[in-house]
Design a protein around this motif. Structure first.
Motif, PDB file in Angstrom:
ATOM      1  N   SER A 232       0.852  -1.191   0.000  1.00  0.00           N
ATOM      2  CA  SER A 232       0.000   0.000   0.000  1.00  0.00           C
ATOM      3  C   SER A 232       0.889   1.243   0.000  1.00  0.00           C
ATOM      4  CB  SER A 232      -0.883   0.017   1.254  1.00  0.00           C
ATOM      5  OG  SER A 232      -1.758  -1.078   1.246  1.00  0.00           O
ATOM      6  N   PRO A 233       0.360   2.396  -0.418  1.00  0.00           N
ATOM      7  CA  PRO A 233       1.179   3.611  -0.390  1.00  0.00           C
ATOM      8  C   PRO A 233       1.560   3.983   1.044  1.00  0.00           C
ATOM      9  CG  PRO A 233      -1.116   4.128  -0.901  1.00  0.00           C
ATOM     10  CD  PRO A 233      -0.999   2.650  -0.917  1.00  0.00           C
ATOM     11  N   PRO A 234       2.680   4.704   1.224  1.00  0.00           N
ATOM     12  CA  PRO A 234       3.094   5.113   2.578  1.00  0.00           C
ATOM     13  C   PRO A 234       2.002   5.974   3.223  1.00  0.00           C
ATOM     14  CG  PRO A 234       4.394   6.246   0.887  1.00  0.00           C
ATOM     15  CD  PRO A 234       3.602   5.202   0.193  1.00  0.00           C
ATOM     16  N   PHE A 235       1.441   5.476   4.329  1.00  0.00           N
ATOM     17  CA  PHE A 235       0.229   6.098   4.848  1.00  0.00           C
ATOM     18  C   PHE A 235       0.471   7.488   5.417  1.00  0.00           C
ATOM     19  CE2 PHE A 235      -3.300   6.571   7.976  1.00  0.00           C
ATOM     20  CZ  PHE A 235      -4.294   6.723   7.024  1.00  0.00           C
ATOM     21  N   GLU A 236       1.651   7.733   5.951  1.00  0.00           N
ATOM     22  CA  GLU A 236       1.930   9.068   6.495  1.00  0.00           C
ATOM     23  C   GLU A 236       1.809  10.132   5.409  1.00  0.00           C
ATOM     24  OE1 GLU A 236       2.094   9.993   9.673  1.00  0.00           O
ATOM     25  OE2 GLU A 236       1.515   7.902   9.908  1.00  0.00           O
ATOM     26  N   GLN A 237       2.110   9.747   4.168  1.00  0.00           N
ATOM     27  CA  GLN A 237       1.961  10.680   3.048  1.00  0.00           C
ATOM     28  C   GLN A 237       0.490  10.784   2.607  1.00  0.00           C
ATOM     29  OE1 GLN A 237       4.302  12.657   1.169  1.00  0.00           O
ATOM     30  NE2 GLN A 237       5.389  12.348   3.090  1.00  0.00           N
ATOM     31  N   VAL A 238      -0.139   9.620   2.424  1.00  0.00           N
ATOM     32  CA  VAL A 238      -1.533   9.597   1.969  1.00  0.00           C
ATOM     33  C   VAL A 238      -2.450  10.319   2.964  1.00  0.00           C
ATOM     34  CG1 VAL A 238      -3.499   8.051   1.586  1.00  0.00           C
ATOM     35  CG2 VAL A 238      -1.284   7.524   0.562  1.00  0.00           C
ATOM     36  N   LYS A 239      -2.126  10.185   4.247  1.00  0.00           N
ATOM     37  CA  LYS A 239      -2.950  10.795   5.293  1.00  0.00           C
ATOM     38  C   LYS A 239      -3.092  12.303   5.094  1.00  0.00           C
ATOM     39  CE  LYS A 239      -3.377  10.509  10.322  1.00  0.00           C
ATOM     40  NZ  LYS A 239      -2.733  10.043  11.557  1.00  0.00           N
ATOM     41  N   ILE A 240      -2.058  12.921   4.534  1.00  0.00           N
ATOM     42  CA  ILE A 240      -2.069  14.370   4.301  1.00  0.00           C
ATOM     43  C   ILE A 240      -3.183  14.752   3.316  1.00  0.00           C
ATOM     44  CG2 ILE A 240      -0.689  16.319   3.434  1.00  0.00           C
ATOM     45  CD1 ILE A 240       1.825  14.639   4.217  1.00  0.00           C
TER      46      ILE A 240
END
Length: 522
Positions: A232-240
């Motif tokens: 899955s994509p890096p969630f810390e980035q997607v969360k933004i």
């Protein structure tokens, strides 16, 4: 079915016949089916082929003129020191790559135009040349994975990200388009785009002044940044992106809404922490509201998002219920598109896998009437999901709720009819539900009555036929039900137990003591 952690949903199961691993596998199957059917709704790569769609300073007055140069002549012009010849060559290459049918992408790659285009991307003194180069690379990146990889390996991504800050809105938009095509190629390409700080680059581009075509491309890029698994994509980035995606659900534009919903559907198709982040963004009431739209391209991803959210914890499921999700799901169970009915039934099955209060909310919303109709006349895939909703209720519901399925909602006959299904997994779901019903009837002293009902509805014949089924689990389950509940009766006992007609209605177990108020059928 539930993907929730073991301590929440798993605890509500009364039978280990349904387990979280099976649920995850089932959800994955549903996701694959949906992704196969949704490709017309959301394209992962898009070619820029129509001049008329662009508000570009380069737009020819008479539309695209045919390319007069050969590929060798184009490459020679692009390599010229003369800026006019460079531009003519670059524009000719772009036009060739923008042909609607069979653009010669491999031929152009083989002639080495990709590194030349990337050199032109960096020519900040000539915006028109940058634009033509970006357009050509966008169309190369819209091709196969090998063609997209060629663009990535020549280090185009950081140059496209840099162009997001261009003073030329057309150039910035073309960069967004190219990055969307690259990110849409798969998880590895997506992560390369994310690693080059694309999210920081695109967020400032969204404001009240953003032209609609540009906004559509940005949101489409955002959806591709959220898409794909393993990893899955890096969630810390997607969360933004989540607060922005949630806000975009208030848009009036169909494409913006559809792509924002797809993005959220990808994020929620994962663990409960990611679902919670979407819940925290206030997206749920907006997603639920979109379920009443007339537009299938919005309903499908909004429903997929809501369906994913109710695979989470009971608290996360409650947010959907509190937002008015159940009445809208009831309406979608009557939709004229079978894949939407299937998705709605799947979502309801996730809710009935929850706690008894949630099952009661489903009952009070009148959804079991709709499920009965789906079981009777729906598309098979929708029937399968409706069967899960029933079996989950027999697993997790109170005795009163389970009796309501038979007595009030008349679910038993269409449910039993699915024992004729060709799909062994569906048969096993129905068998599990029947076994749960018999276990409850036994506790209530109504086994014989249920046996009679099942037999009169053709269920015993179907179970006997299933004892010859090629699937071992199917015939063992069929044998177990018959052996446990149907092997001791005789005709005289059956005659005594037959339902009596009282005031025009069938009364079961008339010689037994009165059932609790509300009346058990058993």
């Amino acid at each position: 079915m539930s993907k929730a952690d073991a301590n929440t949903r798993q605890g509500s199961y009364k039978s280990n016949t349904i387990n979280t691993q099976d649920s995850r596998m089932r959800r994955h199957e549903v996701t694959i089916e949906l992704r196969k059917s949704k490709k017309e709704d959301q394209m992962f790569k898009r070619r820029n082929i129509n001049d008329e769609d662009l508000t570009s300073p380069l737009k020819e007055l008479n539309g695209q003129s045919p390319v007069q140069l050969s590929v060798d002549e184009i490459v020679a012009a692009m390599n010229s020191e003369d800026q006019d010849r460079q531009f003519m060559g670059m524009q000719s290459a772009r036009k060739m790559l923008s042909r609607e049918r069979n653009p010669p992408i491999d031929l152009m790659i083989g002639h080495g135009i990709v590194p030349i285009c990337i050199r032109f991307l960096q020519n900040t003194s000539n915006t028109m040349l940058q634009f033509e180069a970006a357009w050509a690379l966008t169309n190369i990146a819209s091709g196969t994975s090998d063609q997209t990889r060629c663009v990535i390996e020549h280090n185009a991504v950081p140059h496209f990200v840099a162009l997001l800050q261009s003073n030329s809105i057309n150039l910035a938009e073309q960069a967004v388009w190219a990055l969307g095509n690259i990110a849409g190629d798969g998880a590895a390409a997506r992560d390369i785009v994310i690693q080059h700080n694309v999210i920081e680059g695109i967020l400032p581009l969204i404001n009240n002044e953003t032209p609609l075509s540009f906004l559509r491309n940005i949101v489409w890029l955002m959806s591709n940044l959220c898409r794909n698994k393993n990893p899955s994509p890096p969630f810390e980035q997607v969360k933004i992106l989540l607060p922005v995606l949630s806000q975009l659900l208030l848009s009036q534009d169909i494409q913006v809404l559809a792509d924002a919903c797809w993005a959220l559907s990808y994020v929620t198709d994962d663990d409960n922490n990611k679902i919670q982040a979407v819940v925290d963004s206030d997206a749920v009431p907006r997603l639920v509201k979109l379920l009443q739209m007339d537009e299938p391209s919005i309903i499908v991803p909004a429903l997929r998002s809501v369906g994913n959210i109710v695979t989470g914890t009971d608290v996360q499921t409650d947010v959907v219920i509190a937002a008015g999700g159940l009445p809208r799901l009831g309406l979608l169970l009557q939709h004229n598109k079978s894949n939407i009915v299937k998705e709605a039934a799947w979502t309801v099955s996730n809710i009935t896998a929850g706690n008894q209060k949630q099952i009661q909310a489903v009952i009070q919303a009148g959804i079991f009437q709709q499920l009965r109709h789906v079981l009777e006349k729906g598309d098979f895939k929708a029937q399968k999901e409706a069967a899960w909703a029933v079996t989950n209720t027999t697993t997790s519901g109170t005795p009163e709720q389970i009796v309501d399925l038979i007595e009030k909602f008349k679910i038993l006959k269409p449910f039993i009819d699915l024992l004729d299904a060709k799909d062994p997994r569906t048969i096993k779901v129905v068998q599990t539900g029947l076994a749960n019903l018999f276990a409850l009837a036994e506790k209530l002293g109504g086994t014989e009555n249920l046996c009679l009902m099942v037999e009169e509805m053709g269920g015993l014949d179907k179970l006997e036929t299933l004892q010859q089924h090629e699937n071992e689990e199917v015939y063992k389950k069929a044998f177990a039900i018959i052996d446990t509940y149907f092997s001791n009766g005789d005709d005289e006992a059956e005659q005594e137990l037959a339902p009596q007609e009282v005031n025009g209605a069938l009364e079961f177990n008339a010689t037994q003591p009165k059932a609790p108020e509300g009346g058990y059928l058993f």
